[in-house]
Design a protein around this motif. Structure first.
Motif, PDB file in Angstrom:
ATOM      1  N   CYS A  87      22.584 -24.946  12.198  1.00  0.00           N
ATOM      2  CA  CYS A  87      21.630 -25.154  13.289  1.00  0.00           C
ATOM      3  C   CYS A  87      20.832 -26.435  13.054  1.00  0.00           C
ATOM      4  O   CYS A  87      20.260 -26.995  13.985  1.00  0.00           O
ATOM      5  CB  CYS A  87      20.703 -23.975  13.457  1.00  0.00           C
ATOM      6  SG  CYS A  87      19.899 -23.444  11.950  1.00  0.00           S
ATOM      7  N   ASP A 108      23.602 -20.118  11.681  1.00  0.00           N
ATOM      8  CA  ASP A 108      22.251 -20.013  11.118  1.00  0.00           C
ATOM      9  C   ASP A 108      22.112 -20.690   9.749  1.00  0.00           C
ATOM     10  O   ASP A 108      21.127 -20.476   9.047  1.00  0.00           O
ATOM     11  CB  ASP A 108      21.769 -18.553  11.084  1.00  0.00           C
ATOM     12  CG  ASP A 108      22.647 -17.666  10.240  1.00  0.00           C
ATOM     13  OD1 ASP A 108      23.634 -18.189   9.685  1.00  0.00           O
ATOM     14  OD2 ASP A 108      22.357 -16.467  10.136  1.00  0.00           O
ATOM     15  N   THR A 142      14.889 -17.992  16.302  1.00  0.00           N
ATOM     16  CA  THR A 142      15.833 -18.493  17.310  1.00  0.00           C
ATOM     17  C   THR A 142      15.269 -19.793  17.891  1.00  0.00           C
ATOM     18  O   THR A 142      14.171 -20.204  17.520  1.00  0.00           O
ATOM     19  CB  THR A 142      16.006 -17.472  18.466  1.00  0.00           C
ATOM     20  OG1 THR A 142      14.699 -17.119  18.912  1.00  0.00           O
ATOM     21  CG2 THR A 142      16.772 -16.233  18.033  1.00  0.00           C
TER      22      THR A 142
END
Ligand code: AFP
Length: 335
Positions: A87, A108, A142
């Motif tokens: 990410c 992630d 997130t």
């Protein structure tokens, strides 16, 4: 034959022991290895094609950017953004977090790297390396990655390692289950297991430090260097300094001893030259997993929480007993 175990096989074996594994980590490593092969290809052509020397730019660290620094950084940023499992990234060469574009699948994991450590050695054909640290985003996070998410203490790393572009090209990595070394066989383009379960000698008499900085050190840093110069268990010490952290660390890992970059008056009293996230922390993770240790003098490197992406720390890393001697000097126990 252990020499025929490829790094992918080795990783898959390790991942099998983790029943919740999704394959994302192996995919990340696969792309990282591809980047290293591309960098290796460029580094080995240095001198033949126009990739020596500087770009004329100065990076966020205030250092001259070498053409190969820039090329290595571009290779890593381009390929790893497309790995589908990251990410965010942070590089020694970029001032801010590099977030994976929404145009690509994201995962992630977060990757921090020094694309080409020791790059001032390139023009004289001396070893250089790529150092990496792999972190995981905390559960529940997130959206856009915040800088703070990358500012994790080293003990939270998922994996760390380095590629050394030396007489042969090597990968050394740990996921916290031992430290393993692989050598690139250029004839088949594979990294093969050559150094399984590396253990750093408990004590060593080789010390690695830029002694030209002596006038800039305080009394404690000088005492550390003197201790090792005087032998530390042997009749005399042995000094070795390449000036490329990966190369100096790799020798220390295999032969024992200590690498030191103490704080000095030029950099600031409690600060060091080396970057926490892309140099000190990953190498400390490797050192500890090989039975060694790493400190900034007073604190275990892996316990430090960096305050910024490019935070710097003093570094003493290597054989456990050597590092303990440094800790005793800094605590005032050894006068
Ligand atoms: P470069 O990548 O700019 O050559 O820096 C190398 C480095 O960060 C590390 O690899 C060395 O151990 C250290 O600096 C050498 O620093 P000195 O030149 O001050 O000894």
């Amino acid at each position: 034959m252990s020499s025929e175990v490829t790094v992918t096989e080795h990783l898959l074996l390790q991942q099998k022991r983790a029943p919740q594994a999704t394959g994302h980590f192996t995919a990340l490593f696969h792309d990282l290895i591809l980047c290293a092969k591309l960098i290796h290809r460029s580094v080995s052509k240095a001198g033949l094609v126009d990739i020596l020397g500087g770009t004329g730019e100065i990076n966020v660290q205030g250092e001259y950017v070498q053409k190969l620094d820039e090329l290595s950084n571009r290779i890593l940023l381009y390929r790893m953004e497309r790995s589908g499992v990251l990410c965010a990234m942070a590089s020694e060469e970029n001032p801010d977090v590099v977030r994976v574009s929404a145009a690509f699948p994201r995962g992630d994991y977060m990757l921090i790297f020094d694309p080409l450590d020791g790059s001032s050695n390139i023009d004289v054909n001396i070893d250089v390396g790529t150092i990496f640290s792999i972190l995981r985003r905390k559960p529940g996070k997130t959206g856009e990655v915040e800088t703070e998410e990358l500012l994790q203490p080293g003990c939270e790393q998922v994996a760390a390692g380095y590629f050394l572009y030396g007489t042969s090209t090597m990968l050394v990595y740990t996921t916290g289950q031992g430290v393993h070394g692989f050598t690139l066989d250029p004839s088949i383009g594979e990294f093969l297991l050559s150094h399984p379960d590396i253990r750093i000698p408990e004590q060593g008499n080789i010390y690695s430090v830029n002694e030209g900085n002596w006038p800039l050190w305080d009394a404690r840093a000088r005492q550390c260097v003197e201790t090792f110069r005087n032998g530390f268990g042997k009749p005399q010490g042995c000094s070795r300094y390449v000036g490329a952290l990966v190369a100096d660390f790799h020798r220390t890992l295999l032969n024992g001893g200590i690498y030191m970059y103490p704080p000095d008056s030029r950099i600031g009293k409690s600060r060091g030259k080396l970057r926490y996230l892309c140099e000190a922390s990953p190498l400390a993770f490797i050192a500890e997993n090989a039975g060694g240790a790493a400190t900034d003098g007073t604190q275990r490197i892996l316990d430090i929480k960096p305050t910024s992406l490019h935070a710097r720390v003093p570094l003493f890393i290597g054989s456990r007993k050597n590092v303990e001697a440094v800790q005793r000097i800094y605590s005032g126990e050894t006068k």
